[in-house]
Write a protein that holds these residues in place. Structure first.
Motif, PDB file in Angstrom:
ATOM      1  N   ASN A  79       0.831  -1.209   0.000  1.00 23.41           N
ATOM      2  CA  ASN A  79       0.000   0.000   0.000  1.00 23.41           C
ATOM      3  C   ASN A  79       0.865   1.257   0.000  1.00 23.41           C
ATOM      4  O   ASN A  79       0.525   2.257  -0.653  1.00 23.41           O
ATOM      5  CB  ASN A  79      -0.941  -0.003   1.214  1.00 23.41           C
ATOM      6  N   MET A  80       1.986   1.217   0.731  1.00 22.24           N
ATOM      7  CA  MET A  80       2.916   2.342   0.724  1.00 22.24           C
ATOM      8  C   MET A  80       3.505   2.539  -0.673  1.00 22.24           C
ATOM      9  O   MET A  80       3.566   3.661  -1.186  1.00 22.24           O
ATOM     10  CB  MET A  80       4.056   2.089   1.720  1.00 22.24           C
ATOM     11  N   ALA A  81       3.923   1.421  -1.299  1.00 23.96           N
ATOM     12  CA  ALA A  81       4.537   1.478  -2.622  1.00 23.96           C
ATOM     13  C   ALA A  81       3.560   1.974  -3.680  1.00 23.96           C
ATOM     14  O   ALA A  81       3.936   2.692  -4.610  1.00 23.96           O
ATOM     15  CB  ALA A  81       5.058   0.099  -3.007  1.00 23.96           C
ATOM     16  N   LEU A  93      10.124  -3.185  -3.616  1.00 18.50           N
ATOM     17  CA  LEU A  93      11.442  -3.760  -3.335  1.00 18.50           C
ATOM     18  C   LEU A  93      12.353  -2.744  -2.645  1.00 18.50           C
ATOM     19  O   LEU A  93      13.144  -3.103  -1.774  1.00 18.50           O
ATOM     20  CB  LEU A  93      12.086  -4.259  -4.628  1.00 18.50           C
ATOM     21  N   LYS A  94      12.235  -1.483  -3.018  1.00 16.94           N
ATOM     22  CA  LYS A  94      13.043  -0.445  -2.370  1.00 16.94           C
ATOM     23  C   LYS A  94      12.696  -0.328  -0.886  1.00 16.94           C
ATOM     24  O   LYS A  94      13.573  -0.165  -0.035  1.00 16.94           O
ATOM     25  CB  LYS A  94      12.824   0.908  -3.061  1.00 16.94           C
ATOM     26  N   ILE A  95      11.405  -0.425  -0.588  1.00 22.73           N
ATOM     27  CA  ILE A  95      10.961  -0.360   0.810  1.00 22.73           C
ATOM     28  C   ILE A  95      11.515  -1.542   1.595  1.00 22.73           C
ATOM     29  O   ILE A  95      12.034  -1.395   2.699  1.00 22.73           O
ATOM     30  CB  ILE A  95       9.423  -0.325   0.891  1.00 22.73           C
ATOM     31  N   ILE A 183      23.868   5.437   4.479  1.00 28.33           N
ATOM     32  CA  ILE A 183      23.020   5.262   3.302  1.00 28.33           C
ATOM     33  C   ILE A 183      23.297   6.432   2.364  1.00 28.33           C
ATOM     34  O   ILE A 183      22.982   7.582   2.690  1.00 28.33           O
ATOM     35  CB  ILE A 183      21.521   5.226   3.676  1.00 28.33           C
ATOM     36  N   VAL A 184      23.897   6.153   1.215  1.00 27.85           N
ATOM     37  CA  VAL A 184      24.319   7.231   0.314  1.00 27.85           C
ATOM     38  C   VAL A 184      23.346   7.445  -0.844  1.00 27.85           C
ATOM     39  O   VAL A 184      23.414   8.465  -1.536  1.00 27.85           O
ATOM     40  CB  VAL A 184      25.735   6.959  -0.232  1.00 27.85           C
ATOM     41  N   SER A 185      22.460   6.500  -1.074  1.00 29.17           N
ATOM     42  CA  SER A 185      21.465   6.661  -2.130  1.00 29.17           C
ATOM     43  C   SER A 185      20.327   5.679  -1.891  1.00 29.17           C
ATOM     44  O   SER A 185      20.400   4.835  -0.986  1.00 29.17           O
ATOM     45  CB  SER A 185      22.084   6.409  -3.519  1.00 29.17           C
ATOM     46  N   GLU A 186      19.285   5.779  -2.686  1.00 27.30           N
ATOM     47  CA  GLU A 186      18.175   4.838  -2.563  1.00 27.30           C
ATOM     48  C   GLU A 186      18.588   3.478  -3.116  1.00 27.30           C
ATOM     49  O   GLU A 186      19.433   3.395  -4.009  1.00 27.30           O
ATOM     50  CB  GLU A 186      16.943   5.353  -3.315  1.00 27.30           C
ATOM     51  N   PRO A 187      18.009   2.389  -2.590  1.00 29.44           N
ATOM     52  CA  PRO A 187      18.320   1.056  -3.123  1.00 29.44           C
ATOM     53  C   PRO A 187      18.008   0.971  -4.604  1.00 29.44           C
ATOM     54  O   PRO A 187      17.020   1.532  -5.081  1.00 29.44           O
ATOM     55  CB  PRO A 187      17.411   0.133  -2.309  1.00 29.44           C
TER      56      PRO A 187
END
Length: 207
Positions: A79-81, A93-95, A183-187
Motif C-alpha cells: 500500500n505504501m509502494a 522492493l526499495k521499501i 546510506i548514500v542513495s536509494e536502493p
C-alpha cells in the motif's frame, strides 16, 4: 499469524530455489536445495499444474520469506509502494531493502537476515546516534547505522571485522573498522540479488 519457527531450509525447497536463509550453509554442498531440489512433504515430487494465481502467490511468498516478513507487513508495504511515484513493484522492493535488518545484513554484519533481525532486536545498533531495536525501521538517504558502543567490544563483532565480506550494494557506504555505514542513495532495483518478478505481486494485490 505467528512467525514461522520451523526448519527454514524447507521454505527454500518449497520455493524451488535458495533464499539464503541459513547464512554460510547456503553456499556449501550441505544446502538441502542442492541435495533435494523439490518441495518438501509427501507429495513434494509430484508434478502439479500451476495456475496464474498460483504463480503470483508463490512469488509473493518467496519475497516474504526472503525478507522474513509477515503477510500484514507485506500488505502494508504494498500500500505504501502503491501511493509512491514510480513503478509500484520497484517501489515495493526499495521499501523492503530499506528495512534496518536488511541493511545490517547488506553491510556484512550478520550472516543472514534472521541473524540481523535478532541483533537489531537486542539493541546492538544505532541510527544517527540513537538506539533502534525495531527490525522493520525504514532507513533513508543520509542515515548512519553504527554498532552500539558497548557491543563493539564483544567477540561477535570483533569476528565481523576480521571476516567482513563487504557490502555488495552501492547504496550503502561501509566503514568496517568503525563498524558503521551510511546510506548514500536509494536502493537500486538491479542490486536485488534474488530473481524476483515483482509485477506478479502487484497483479496479486491489485485484484
Amino acid at each position: 499469524m505467528a512467525r514461522y519457527t520451523g526448519p527454514v531450509c524447507r521454505l527454500c525447497r518449497r520455493e524451488g530455489q535458495k533464499l539464503y536463509l541459513k547464512g554460510d550453509k547456503c553456499y556449501t554442498d550441505k544446502c538441502p536445495v542442492a541435495k533435494r531440489n523439490y518441495a518438501p512433504g509427501q507429495h513434494g515430487q509430484s508434478r502439479k499444474k500451476i495456475t496464474e494465481y498460483g504463480l503470483q502467490l508463490r512469488e509473493k511468498q518467496k519475497v516474504r520469506r526472503y525478507y522474513g516478513i509477515q503477510e500484514s507487513q507485506m500488505l502494508k508495504y504494498f500500500n505504501m509502494a502503491d501511493k509512491m511515484k514510480g513503478i509500484t513493484g520497484e517501489n515495493l522492493l526499495k521499501i523492503l531493502e530499506s528495512r534496518l535488518d536488511n541493511v545490517v545484513y547488506r553491510m556484512g554484519y550478520a550472516a543472514s537476515r534472521a541473524e540481523a533481525r535478532q541483533l537489531v532486536t537486542h539493541g546492538h545498533f544505532t541510527v544517527n546516534g540513537k538506539k533502534v531495536d525495531i527490525p522493520s525501521y525504514l532507513v533513508k538517504v543520509g542515515d548512519e547505522i553504527e554498532v552500539k558502543g558497548r557491543s563493539k567490544s564483544s567477540s561477535r563483532f570483533k569476528e565481523m571485522i576480521e571476516e567482513h565480506r563487504g557490502t555488495t550494494v552501492k547504496w550503502i557506504q561501509v566503514s568496517p573498522e568503525e563498524l558503521k555505514g551510511r546510506i548514500v542513495s536509494e536502493p537500486s532495483r538491479e542490486e536485488v540479488d534474488l530473481p524476483i518478478e515483482e509485477h506478479l505481486i502487484v497483479e496479486l494485490y491489485s485484484k
